[in-house]
Scaffold this motif. Structure first.
Motif, PDB file in Angstrom:
ATOM      1  N   PRO A 132       0.788  -1.231   0.000  1.00  0.00           N
ATOM      2  CA  PRO A 132       0.000   0.000   0.000  1.00  0.00           C
ATOM      3  C   PRO A 132       0.822   1.284   0.000  1.00  0.00           C
ATOM      4  N   VAL A 133       2.114   1.243   0.453  1.00  0.00           N
ATOM      5  CA  VAL A 133       2.811   2.529   0.582  1.00  0.00           C
ATOM      6  C   VAL A 133       4.190   2.519  -0.090  1.00  0.00           C
TER       7      VAL A 133
ATOM      8  N   LYS B 283      -0.889   5.690  -3.325  1.00  0.00           N
ATOM      9  CA  LYS B 283      -1.087   6.702  -2.282  1.00  0.00           C
ATOM     10  C   LYS B 283       0.183   7.085  -1.514  1.00  0.00           C
TER      11      LYS B 283
ATOM     12  N   ALA C  95      11.507   1.894   4.327  1.00  0.00           N
ATOM     13  CA  ALA C  95      11.892   0.473   4.277  1.00  0.00           C
ATOM     14  C   ALA C  95      10.673  -0.380   4.621  1.00  0.00           C
ATOM     15  N   ASP C  96      10.619  -1.579   4.060  1.00  0.00           N
ATOM     16  CA  ASP C  96       9.488  -2.463   4.357  1.00  0.00           C
ATOM     17  C   ASP C  96       9.696  -3.073   5.741  1.00  0.00           C
ATOM     18  N   ILE C  97       8.924  -2.560   6.701  1.00  0.00           N
ATOM     19  CA  ILE C  97       9.154  -2.973   8.096  1.00  0.00           C
ATOM     20  C   ILE C  97       8.904  -4.470   8.279  1.00  0.00           C
ATOM     21  N   LYS C  98       8.018  -5.004   7.425  1.00  0.00           N
ATOM     22  CA  LYS C  98       7.702  -6.435   7.561  1.00  0.00           C
ATOM     23  C   LYS C  98       8.941  -7.298   7.307  1.00  0.00           C
TER      24      LYS C  98
ATOM     25  N   LEU D 205      19.272  -0.914   0.797  1.00  0.00           N
ATOM     26  CA  LEU D 205      18.843   0.464   0.529  1.00  0.00           C
ATOM     27  C   LEU D 205      20.073   1.355   0.313  1.00  0.00           C
TER      28      LEU D 205
ATOM     29  N   GLY E  80      13.032   5.458   4.823  1.00  0.00           N
ATOM     30  CA  GLY E  80      13.877   5.121   3.685  1.00  0.00           C
ATOM     31  C   GLY E  80      13.446   5.813   2.409  1.00  0.00           C
TER      32      GLY E  80
ATOM     33  N   GLU F 188      15.059   9.035   2.582  1.00  0.00           N
ATOM     34  CA  GLU F 188      16.509   8.823   2.432  1.00  0.00           C
ATOM     35  C   GLU F 188      16.870   8.597   0.968  1.00  0.00           C
TER      36      GLU F 188
ATOM     37  N   PRO G 170      10.506   8.877  10.434  1.00  0.00           N
ATOM     38  CA  PRO G 170       9.797   8.432  11.650  1.00  0.00           C
ATOM     39  C   PRO G 170      10.403   7.195  12.313  1.00  0.00           C
TER      40      PRO G 170
ATOM     41  N   PRO H 243      17.110   6.459  11.322  1.00  0.00           N
ATOM     42  CA  PRO H 243      17.210   6.356   9.862  1.00  0.00           C
ATOM     43  C   PRO H 243      18.545   5.701   9.528  1.00  0.00           C
TER      44      PRO H 243
ATOM     45  N   PHE I 248      22.246   1.832  13.858  1.00  0.00           N
ATOM     46  CA  PHE I 248      21.011   1.244  13.327  1.00  0.00           C
ATOM     47  C   PHE I 248      20.967  -0.259  13.631  1.00  0.00           C
TER      48      PHE I 248
ATOM     49  N   PHE J 108       3.106  -1.421  16.186  1.00  0.00           N
ATOM     50  CA  PHE J 108       2.729  -0.791  14.910  1.00  0.00           C
ATOM     51  C   PHE J 108       1.860  -1.750  14.097  1.00  0.00           C
ATOM     52  N   PHE J 109       2.331  -2.975  13.935  1.00  0.00           N
ATOM     53  CA  PHE J 109       1.554  -3.935  13.148  1.00  0.00           C
ATOM     54  C   PHE J 109       0.340  -4.439  13.925  1.00  0.00           C
TER      55      PHE J 109
END
Ligand code: 3H9
Length: 692
Positions: A20-21, A55, A61-64, A77, A102, A105, A124, A132, A255, A271-272
């Protein structure tokens, strides 16, 4: 392929396509690199635009992927950004809607950035307990200046693109179609050399040492148990004190350190968990919703008033029904007073105040609320009273209206049976103060219609609550579990603790409040009345009598000026009470218990593992859909420390076999029957699995 490559004249357009993002997962990263190679190898291409479909430009970055090797698989990345930054042709980021983490970035690695208004720009990562990690801490200070960049990185708060329009971050703001604007911009810069690179900008901040020290002190004081904010400062400090590539190394090390911390894992889990809670396996995401344009609340007491405020805050008109004028006036006056306090504190404008007050009206006539789209009953917690109300609602409410009950323990199926439309009945259990607490337990009855459930979940989002669905059982998810916790707290008093010792032991872990301070706040008489019912309905459940003795002393808590603790007028501070401690010691003596010294570890384990075990039963019975739902209930409604991720997540971090080992030890003590290991917990532990 998670990015599309297109050629527009002499410009290559790489469009990230990972709904989605447009998270920068492995496939998306690979596709961007492929697109870059293709553009660089094509002599006809003079410039490259990178943008995002749908959208978002990119949510980062894909947190999953974070818990899998994919997160760091090449192209990482860093590699993607290096390829972009080393491009011999100008690369332009065309930013819209969301450009975070990301994603930002990556944009900072481009030579130019153009954006439409209204895009949310943020780093964030700190909210996920990390920083980051793809150059953000090194490049953002170079382009925005030290102070602004540090603020954004440490807070993680989004800033709109128009607010940043005048900074060097954006080369141009685009009005109208973003791609057309970006193509026009590309034409202007296609032949400009040398190519500007953010990494080459020098940070000019003469007194940076003093500023950084001030930042460290402030951030340390404000970040509580979370390590990430201070590490953000360290990474930004490296941007000023070190060469670019060395700064990148500092950032990378910090990081990698943070991403492994329990605190970060807990934040990612939350979050998830928050997003997963709104997904119910047998309710399709595209279930048509019922329109909710008006609300009625039955009861103008503390709960009813608080519930009503939520809807007024969301701009939805709400009627409050009371049977007596005096009670109605009192309820409306309390609401007004609450809003006036917010107004005085400057947290509400006069205009908003007027709007909200105007949206709340009172009535004493059931007929007048008949057209409301949803009615929420918040009357006395007694089945007979609920029966009267729901029979009346069944008569007056228009067809299709949702009939909700704010019950905290009663059987929603029985309540539904008082109507001829049980499919329209649902539980909406708000937590006090209802206008403040994030949690909304949504109780799905056996006959609750899917669209009623989906509508209520959507409504919870609209009023900014975390909606968690619970099946019907005594106490639902939250209160059913807290009962086991309270039982242990009571037993601990009999065995040797004081209320203060118990409270401190869990507050030390980060709980907002221990069980006894919580009891004093909520009112000890509530638990008393529940226990009185239990003594008749479920005599097999054992409780410590100390809480009953306390109530017999008239010590209901803050509202009576005395509870487990003493209180002084106008002061909410809890002072240990000699009278109560004497009562507890006497009670142990009456029971023939030799009081012993109990460690903080035992206190914490007994309280938290009792939650975990009941949570496992709840999960197994299908009362909760998933373990993270239970965690969300505890994080948003019961003051469970966020950095520990909720009781089930906490158990996972302790290790389920360790939880069981501790439980087996406590099972040998007094009230050992409370420690019967839930079959699901035993099974998961045996299989080497975890709840989440
Ligand atoms: C990072 O970038 C690290 C780098 O510095 C270094 C790397 C080496 N990944 O919130 P919503 C999903 S860390 C995967 O309801 P909204 C979300 O789970 C990342 N998935 O929508 C949900 O999925 P589902 C830094 C993501 O419109 C769906 O998108 N970035 C991600 O209210 C919709 O989410 C962040 O921390 C992601 N990064 O808000 C941004 N982001 O539909 C975190 C979202 O299956 N994200 N999803 O439940 C947000 O703040 C909001 O989601 C956003 C959209 C503002 C983007």
């Amino acid at each position: 392929m998670s990015a599309e490559y297109q050629v527009n004249g002499n410009v290559a357009v790489i469009t990230m396509k990972n709904p989605p993002v447009n998270g920068l997962g492995h496939a998306t990263r690979s596709a961007i690199v492929e697109g870059m190679k293709q553009a660089l190898n094509d002599d006809a291409i003079k410039a490259i635009i990178i943008t995002g479909a749908g959208k978002a430009f990119s949510g980062g970055a894909d947190i999953k992927e974070f818990n899998s090797p994919k997160a760091f698989a090449e192209p990482s990345l860093h590699t993607v950004i290096n390829v972009i930054e080393n491009s011999s042709k100008p690369v332009i980021a065309a930013i819209h809607t969301v450009c975070m983490g990301g994603g930002l970035e990556l944009a900072l690695g481009c030579n130019y950035r153009v954006a439409t208004a209204g895009a949310l720009i943020a780093l964030p990562e700190v909210k996920l307990g990390i920083l980051p990690g793809a150059g953000g801490t090194q490049r953002l200070p170079r382009i925005l200046g030290l102070e602004m960049a540090l603020n954004m990185i440490v807070s993680g708060t989004p800033v709109t693109s128009e607010k940043l329009a005048k900074t060097a971050l954006f080369n141009e703001m685009i009005e109208g179609d973003l791609l057309q604007g970006a193509l026009a911009f590309a034409a202007k810069v296609a032949d400009v050399r040398p190519l500007p690179r953010v990494r080459d900008i020098k940070i000019n901040y003469p007194n940076y040492e003093a500023f950084l020290q001030f930042s460290r002190n402030t951030v340390r004081a404000m970040s509580g148990p979370f390590p990430a904010p201070l590490k953000c400062v360290e990474a930004v400090a490296a941007a000023v004190t070190k060469k670019f590539d060395d700064g990148i190394k500092v950032e990378r090390d910090l990081f990698l350190e943070l991403v492994q911390t329990t605190e970060s894992k807990a934040l990612r889990h939350a979050f998830f968990g928050e997003r997963a809670a709104s997904k119910i396996p047998d309710v399709p995401e595209d279930t048509p919703l019922r329109a909710i344009k008006s609300v009625a609340v039955i009861g103008a007491g503390t709960m009813g008033g608080g519930i009503a405020m939520n809807f007024a805050n969301a701009g939805i008109p709400v009627q409050i029904l009371e049977m007596k004028q005096e009670a109605l006036d009192k309820g409306l006056a309390t609401i007004r007073k609450n809003y006036e306090n917010t107004l005085k504190k400057g947290k509400l404008t006069q205009e908003k105040f007027d709007q909200r007050i105007a949206l709340i009206t009172g009535t004493m006539s059931y007929e007048e609320i008949g057209q409301a789209d949803i009615v929420i009953e918040a009357v006395f917690e007694e089945m007979g009273v609920k029966e009267q109300v729901f029979k009346k609602l069944d008569q007056v409410m228009k067809p299709g209206a949702i009939l909700a009950s704010n019950t905290s323990t009663l059987d929603v199926d029985v309540i539904a049976s008082f109507t001829k439309r049980p499919e329209d009945v649902i539980g909406t259990h708000f937590f006090s103060p209802a206008n403040v607490m994030k949690l909304l337990e949504i109780v799905r009855g056996k006959k609750t219609a899917k669209d009623v459930l989906a509508t209520t979940l959507a409504l919870s989002k609209k009023i900014k609550k975390t909606g968690v669905v619970s099946g019907v059982c005594d106490g639902f998810i939250g209160n059913r579990m807290i009962e086991q916790y309270s039982r242990q707290a009571g037993f601990l008093l009999e065995e040797g603790c004081t209320p203060e010792q118990v409270d401190k032991a869990v507050e030390k872990l980060g709980f907002a409040m221990g069980p006894f301070r919580m009891g004093d706040l909520a009112g000890n008489d509530i638990g008393w009345s529940i226990r009185k019912r239990r003594y008749i309905d479920k005599p097999e459940i054992t409780y410590s009598k100390t809480a009953d003795l306390l109530c017999e002393m008239g010590r209901y808590g803050q509202k009576t000026g005395a509870g487990w603790y003493d209180y002084k007028p106008g002061d909410r501070k809890a002072y240990p009470s000699q009278l109560v401690n004497d009562m507890i010691i006497q009670h142990s003596a009456d029971l023939g218990i030799e009081r012993r010294k109990i460690t903080d570890q035992e206190i914490a384990e007994r309280l938290i593992f009792s939650l975990v075990n009941e949570g496992a039963y709840i999960l197994e019975e299908g009362i909760a859909t998933r373990a993270s739902d239970i965690d969300m209930v505890y994080l948003t409604g019961y003051g469970f420390p966020l950095h520990r991720g909720g009781p089930m997540f906490y158990a996972d971090t302790v290790g389920l076999p360790n939880v069981i080992m501790a439980m087996e030890k406590y099972a040998k003590g007094r009230h050992g029957d409370a420690w019967k290991v839930a079959p699901l917990l035993a099974k998961l532990a045996a299989e080497g699995k975890s709840f989440n």
